[in-house]
Design a protein around this motif. Sequence first.
Motif, PDB file in Angstrom:
ATOM      1  N   GLY A  58      41.921  18.084 -13.085  1.00 48.52           N
ATOM      2  CA  GLY A  58      42.613  16.815 -13.250  1.00 48.52           C
ATOM      3  C   GLY A  58      43.558  16.478 -12.121  1.00 48.52           C
ATOM      4  N   VAL A  59      44.191  15.307 -12.262  1.00 49.28           N
ATOM      5  CA  VAL A  59      45.160  14.841 -11.272  1.00 49.28           C
ATOM      6  C   VAL A  59      46.484  14.558 -11.972  1.00 49.28           C
ATOM      7  CG1 VAL A  59      45.717  13.085  -9.552  1.00 49.28           C
ATOM      8  CG2 VAL A  59      43.343  13.854  -9.816  1.00 49.28           C
ATOM      9  N   HIS A  60      47.519  15.236 -11.511  1.00 53.42           N
ATOM     10  CA  HIS A  60      48.881  15.078 -12.035  1.00 53.42           C
ATOM     11  C   HIS A  60      49.373  13.656 -11.742  1.00 53.42           C
ATOM     12  CE1 HIS A  60      53.194  15.780 -12.432  1.00 53.42           C
ATOM     13  NE2 HIS A  60      52.924  16.952 -12.974  1.00 53.42           N
ATOM     14  N   PRO A  61      50.166  13.084 -12.666  1.00 52.83           N
ATOM     15  CA  PRO A  61      50.667  11.713 -12.434  1.00 52.83           C
ATOM     16  C   PRO A  61      51.420  11.548 -11.107  1.00 52.83           C
ATOM     17  CG  PRO A  61      51.780  12.763 -14.312  1.00 52.83           C
ATOM     18  CD  PRO A  61      50.580  13.575 -13.985  1.00 52.83           C
ATOM     19  N   HIS A  62      52.025  12.604 -10.603  1.00 57.26           N
ATOM     20  CA  HIS A  62      52.685  12.516  -9.289  1.00 57.26           C
ATOM     21  C   HIS A  62      51.709  12.058  -8.206  1.00 57.26           C
ATOM     22  CE1 HIS A  62      56.232  14.171 -10.881  1.00 57.26           C
ATOM     23  NE2 HIS A  62      56.139  15.422 -10.501  1.00 57.26           N
ATOM     24  N   HIS A  63      50.439  12.439  -8.372  1.00 55.51           N
ATOM     25  CA  HIS A  63      49.441  12.163  -7.340  1.00 55.51           C
ATOM     26  C   HIS A  63      48.547  10.979  -7.676  1.00 55.51           C
ATOM     27  CE1 HIS A  63      50.695  15.886  -5.504  1.00 55.51           C
ATOM     28  NE2 HIS A  63      50.503  16.507  -6.649  1.00 55.51           N
TER      29      HIS A  63
END
Length: 272
Positions: free
Chosen positions: A61-66
């Motif tokens: 997945g992709v962290h909201p930071h990114h």
Amino acid sequence: MQLFDIGANLTHSAFSEDLEGTIAKARAAGVTQIVVTGTTVDETMAAIRIAERFELHATAGVHPHHARDCGPHTIPALRELARHPRVVAIGECGLDFNRNYSPHPDQEKWFVAQAELGLELGKPLFLHSRDAHPRFSEILKAHAVKKAVAHCFTGERDELRAYLDLGLYVGITGWICDERRGKHLVELVREVPRDRLVLETDAPYLTPRDLRPQPKARRNEPAFLPHILNAVARALGRPAEEVAAETARNAKELFSLHESGSSAAAQRPLAA
Ligand SMILES: [Zn+2]
């Protein structure tokens, strides 16, 4: 004792020098299962490589930071990576309105896209939410997300209630060991149903504040999970062994890791 760390960022450069030693130390401390967190497409690939090498598991997945770096290739790439037999969840995904490293519309867009991917693949979500209640719960509800864990829960009672109403698992980190900002968790953790509680270090972050001696460079690691377990067991007024077994069982249920197979590969015919 067999402990399950549902979230460790072992792809972090803090571990590049001694990853093998870190995992050996964790195993010696009874932490037999670790899910390595994927936070971008590249980090997910790295997490899977670690999971393969050490017989652990990973998230894709992709962290909201990114979120701001996501594009048309993100979801197809995650879909492909999620087919790997060691990938047990989609995430870390969600909303972070605390740091705001990515604009809110980007965060929401890619959170929704990953929630939909999880539903499509029948995989649970590994969720990150920081100062994003109640928007975060609204999105989960609108997308009828069933199986997911609110990793590193640090919120207040109303937020916990909302998550439990949605049927989420709740991940407790060393935040509970912080006598200043984690005090409320000592009470709140008692309100988490026994079959919904899971434990995690979120290493190398969130080193338990009361750990003595404090580790070098304050690096947290999976081997410190027993310290978090003890804090949780104290808060619950229950034997640590019992809480260890229960939370490990919950983690296996959450990630569909059943005792019969040696790994998720046994039940995932799609895996190449
Ligand atoms: Zn997180």
